[in-house]
Scaffold this active site. Structure first.
Site, PDB file in Angstrom:
ATOM      1  N   ARG A  40       0.769  -1.251  -0.004  1.00  0.00           N
ATOM      2  CA  ARG A  40       0.006  -0.107  -0.338  1.00  0.00           C
ATOM      3  C   ARG A  40       0.846   1.327  -0.108  1.00  0.00           C
ATOM      4  O   ARG A  40       0.331   1.627  -0.713  1.00  0.00           O
ATOM      5  CB  ARG A  40      -0.746   0.009   1.148  1.00  0.00           C
ATOM      6  CG  ARG A  40      -1.634   1.473   1.001  1.00  0.00           C
ATOM      7  CD  ARG A  40      -2.514   1.088   2.567  1.00  0.00           C
ATOM      8  NE  ARG A  40      -3.648  -0.071   2.102  1.00  0.00           N
ATOM      9  CZ  ARG A  40      -4.893   0.108   3.103  1.00  0.00           C
ATOM     10  NH1 ARG A  40      -4.879   1.066   4.301  1.00  0.00           N
ATOM     11  NH2 ARG A  40      -5.541  -1.589   3.231  1.00  0.00           N
ATOM     12  N   HIS A  86      -8.009  -3.082  -7.328  1.00  0.00           N
ATOM     13  CA  HIS A  86      -7.906  -2.438  -6.812  1.00  0.00           C
ATOM     14  C   HIS A  86      -9.493  -1.850  -5.958  1.00  0.00           C
ATOM     15  O   HIS A  86     -10.137  -1.400  -5.662  1.00  0.00           O
ATOM     16  CB  HIS A  86      -7.328  -0.954  -6.671  1.00  0.00           C
ATOM     17  CG  HIS A  86      -6.453  -0.593  -5.419  1.00  0.00           C
ATOM     18  ND1 HIS A  86      -4.836  -1.541  -5.264  1.00  0.00           N
ATOM     19  CD2 HIS A  86      -6.677   0.279  -4.506  1.00  0.00           C
ATOM     20  CE1 HIS A  86      -5.191  -0.444  -4.133  1.00  0.00           C
ATOM     21  NE2 HIS A  86      -6.216   0.457  -3.733  1.00  0.00           N
ATOM     22  N   TYR A 130     -16.810  14.635 -14.371  1.00  0.00           N
ATOM     23  CA  TYR A 130     -16.366  15.426 -14.862  1.00  0.00           C
ATOM     24  C   TYR A 130     -15.597  15.718 -15.843  1.00  0.00           C
ATOM     25  O   TYR A 130     -14.944  16.162 -16.571  1.00  0.00           O
ATOM     26  CB  TYR A 130     -16.383  17.181 -14.140  1.00  0.00           C
ATOM     27  CG  TYR A 130     -17.887  16.567 -13.801  1.00  0.00           C
ATOM     28  CD1 TYR A 130     -19.191  17.026 -14.508  1.00  0.00           C
ATOM     29  CD2 TYR A 130     -17.862  17.081 -12.244  1.00  0.00           C
ATOM     30  CE1 TYR A 130     -21.031  17.406 -13.704  1.00  0.00           C
ATOM     31  CE2 TYR A 130     -19.217  17.028 -11.948  1.00  0.00           C
ATOM     32  CZ  TYR A 130     -20.378  17.830 -12.195  1.00  0.00           C
ATOM     33  OH  TYR A 130     -21.644  17.896 -11.725  1.00  0.00           O
TER      34      TYR A 130
END
Length: 752
Positions: A40, A86, A130
């Site tokens: 991680r 993930h 967006y």
């Protein structure tokens, strides 16, 4: 004993295990810690990526988001990443993706974003529905070789697909783009560097694997931040940080002076330190102005567009630009420290702190492995192709018989294998061949292709068998990439200047204030003001006061002075002369400027520059000498200097006369005592020693003087004359004596 087959099988997950709580907790926490460290938070030294970044780029590659292709919504990318590779929160994945696209965060962005991906002011990116994105050429270079068995693959979390364990590409991403992360019990912080310099250092390590840290630093000058700026550490400090893998770099903003007509000037900041949000930086400097912590700074304006332009306006044109910027470097984030903690996962996935040379060496060793695997993969592809080409040639040499077998046999494949000695793949390829390829020209092309593959195979076999050839090949490949990211290109040009500079010095407040003469006046009721200029006694006497009030203290000073106010409790307070109210009107109550209640009397007011030392004494006759510097307070609450005994109050605060060698003390009982100054203790705080002994009453006044010059005091009336007594033998005694009546003509108020 028989077992009933109908008995339920014990559920291992629901079984109760009797175990000590501490060991059970530590075992589970260890698993969590290792997962956080290795999967991680820490990057791999070989490709410089964390798993989330690697999976993001891999998903974008499968979506064919090449630089030459169109953009796709980030929501699509994030959805693929969290669904296939993930399984974490979508916002954390999107935040990681946004950072890869920010040109002010990444030295060499890996994602080409379209839309609002945040800005250097600290504003967040738009939502992923967006924004759109595709890969950059840097990311393509990092993934070059994924189709050539250059790295191992592993199953995804659900076992449905495969993902690469790391990227093979010939781009030094770990040091070029840097990394930051916090794991369990450890962290990493790697600033970005210049890729061309890293390639030069890597080529050095290919030629000289035993090269020293100093030799590597001949090529890598220091960090190269996307936001530019100046690294102002000494070469020795930079070398030590890179040699140990731990340290930091002082990064300053880049600024220039912009002159105006009439002699004025402004400081223009064009680059700010890495990781500093411009909006918060301007708020921070504006706070310095509002809090009046930097009197020589008048205003700050943000005139930035696509380029940073912060205008810093001085209080006046006489302000020293270097002094202003030095103060801002110390008080604001115009100078920032970027830490270095080269803690990464090595080739065995073990976390450790590496030096710069070791990190580069780990990447170079990985590139040798990638080169060998790609070469072996290519040799396998050549062997497969040559096998098919040999089959095609046999078919062309026996074309009529092959056609006859295909036309007459129900199962032509085994017949062809038996008759011509073909392999299964060769026979299958011949049967799949189109009729249009049955021409003479095709045979010539096949022979030409086969000869070319054989020559390539020979070269690759020589490459695999020679370390020297591998080094040469790797240097050649790095040289090509270096041209793409060279210092003459827009992306590869070094942005951060490495130039040693002294630490930002602490400039005293007095140096930031225009030095102007003033006259400080305080009334009996504690109203204080400062007139411009040094006024004479007549001017001071002509000043107006509130009804029932009158002058108490008046003395000349400078706006750069610190004014000391002594209360009868023994506490000293400090006032800034430039902050005192003007001479027009009655002034302002001094008790509003400091934490002094209305019941406590004021016994002294004087500039700190009046003398290096002060004589202080309480009404019980105890006192001492104190350094003026020890009486200056930093807060409104003041500073305790004299601690009078119960029932006593601070009575005397006077500057020690330069060259003084004696002390004169007089009590309320009108007894005068003269004794050597050397008998008086010098303290920073306390009650002091007994100056004079009294039968009744207490101390009225005390002062210091030069014995050879005699003791002087003002004569009564408005004559302004003084009298000096040079024969002081009758009053000279040891400290603590009672004293004798003063000479004739001594003031009736018992004050010197």
């Amino acid at each position: 004993m028989t077992t009933d087959v109908t008995d339920p099988i014990p559920d291992a997950f629901n079984a109760i295990v009797d175990a000590p709580f501490d060991s059970a907790l530590s075992d589970r926490y260890l698993v969590y810690a290792l997962s956080t460290i290795t999967a991680r938070s820490l990057p791999d030294v070989r490709d410089g990526l964390k798993p989330v970044h690697r999976r993001l780029l891999w998903a974008m590659r499968l979506l064919k988001l090449d630089p030459a292709q169109g953009y796709k919504k980030c929501a699509r990318v994030v959805g693929d990443v969290i669904g296939k590779y993930h399984p974490h929160g979508d916002q954390s994945v999107y935040d990681a993706m946004v950072r890869l696209a920010q040109s002010f965060a990444m030295r060499y962005p890996l994602v080409d974003g379209q839309g609002n991906f945040g800005n250097i002011d600290g504003d967040n990116a738009a939502a992923y529905r967006y924004t759109e994105a595709r890969l950059t050429q840097v990311a393509i270079d990092m993934m070059d070789g994924l189709d050539e068995d250059a790295v191992d693959y592993r199953p995804t979390y659900n076992g449905e697909e495969q993902e690469p364990e790391l990227f093979p590409g010939l781009f030094p991403n770990l040091l070029a783009n840097g990394a930051a992360g916090i794991a369990v019990g450890m962290a990493t912080s790697i600033p970005p560097h210049n890729a061309a310099e890293l390639f030069d250092a890597a080529i050095l390590l290919i030629d000289q694997p035993g090269a020293t840290d100093a030799q590597v630093l001949e090529h890598v000058k220091g960090p190269d931040f996307p936001t530019g700026g100046l690294v102002v550490d000494s070469p020795a400090a930079i070398a030590e940080a890179y040699a140990t893998g731990r340290g930091g770099f002082r990064v300053r903003a880049r600024w220039t002076i912009e002159r105006e007509k009439g002699g004025g000037w402004n400081a223009i900041v064009t680059e700010i330190p890495y990781g500093v949000a411009k909006g918060k930086l301007i708020e921070q400097i504006a706070g310095l102005i509002n809090d009046k912590k930097l009197p020589i700074l008048a205003d700050i304006r943000d005139e930035s567009d696509s380029e940073i332009r912060i205008v810093i306006e001085p209080r006046s044109r006489t302000v020293d630009p270097d002094m202003l910027m030095e103060s801002l470097f110390r008080l604001s984030d115009l100078e920032n420290r970027v830490s270095l903690n080269l803690n990464v996962l090595d080739s065995r996935r073990t976390p450790r702190v590496m030096s710069l040379r070791e990190a580069l060496q780990g990447w170079v060793e990985h590139q040798f492995i990638v080169l060998q695997r790609r070469t072996a993969h290519r040799l396998g592809k050549i062997s497969d192709r040559v096998e098919l080409l040999d089959g095609y040639l046999i078919a062309y040499l026996n074309l009529d018989r092959v056609i006859e077998i295909i036309r007459t046999e129900d199962e032509p494949k085994p017949v062809m294998i038996a008759e011509f000695g073909l392999t299964d793949r060769q026979a299958e390829a011949i049967l799949d061949m189109r009729l249009r390829r049955l021409r003479k020209l095709e045979e010539m092309e096949i022979r030409k292709e086969r000869d070319g593959l054989e020559a390539e195979k020979t070269g690759l076999e020589l490459l695999l068998g020679s370390d020297a050839r591998q080094r040469t090949r790797l240097k050649k490949d790095m040289g090509k990439l270096r041209e793409r990211y060279g210092p003459e290109t827009l992306l590869g040009k070094r942005r951060t200047t490495v130039a040693e500079a002294a630490p930002a010095r602490e400039i005293p407040l007095e140096a930031m204030i225009d030095r102007e003469p003033i006259t400080v006046i305080m009334s009996q009721r504690g109203w204080i003001r400062a007139m411009k200029g040094h006024a004479d006694e007549a001017t001071i006497a002509a000043q107006k006061f509130k009804e029932g009030d009158g002058p108490m203290f008046a003395f000349p000073a400078q706006t750069t002075d610190k004014i000391l106010l002594a209360a009868e409790t023994g506490r000293f307070y400090t006032l800034a002369a430039d902050k005192l109210p003007g001479g027009r009107g009655f002034g302002e109550p001094v008790r509003l400027m400091i934490d002094l209640d209305g019941e406590t009397g004021i016994v002294g007011l004087l500039p700190a520059s009046a003398a290096e030392k002060l004589i202080v004494a309480a009404t019980d006759g105890r006192g001492f000498i104190v350094r003026t510097a020890d009486t200056i307070a930093e807060t409104r609450k003041g500073k305790t200097v004299v601690t009078p005994r119960i029932g006593a109050k601070l009575k005397v605060v006077r500057p020690v006369t330069p060259g003084a060698d004696y002390v004169a003390a007089i009590g309320d009982n009108r007894r005068l005592l003269v004794f050597p100054l050397a008998e008086l203790a010098e303290l920073a705080r306390g009650q002091g020693v007994q100056l004079q002994r009294y039968g009744d009453g207490g101390l009225s006044d005390a002062t210091t003087f030069v014995f050879a010059s005699g003791l002087s005091w003002p004569m009564g009336g408005d004559t302004g004359r003084t009298r000096t007594e040079t024969d002081l033998a009758p009053w000279r005694a040891a400290r603590g004596a009672a004293g004798r009546m003063p000479p004739t003509g001594f003031p009736r108020d018992n004050r010197f």
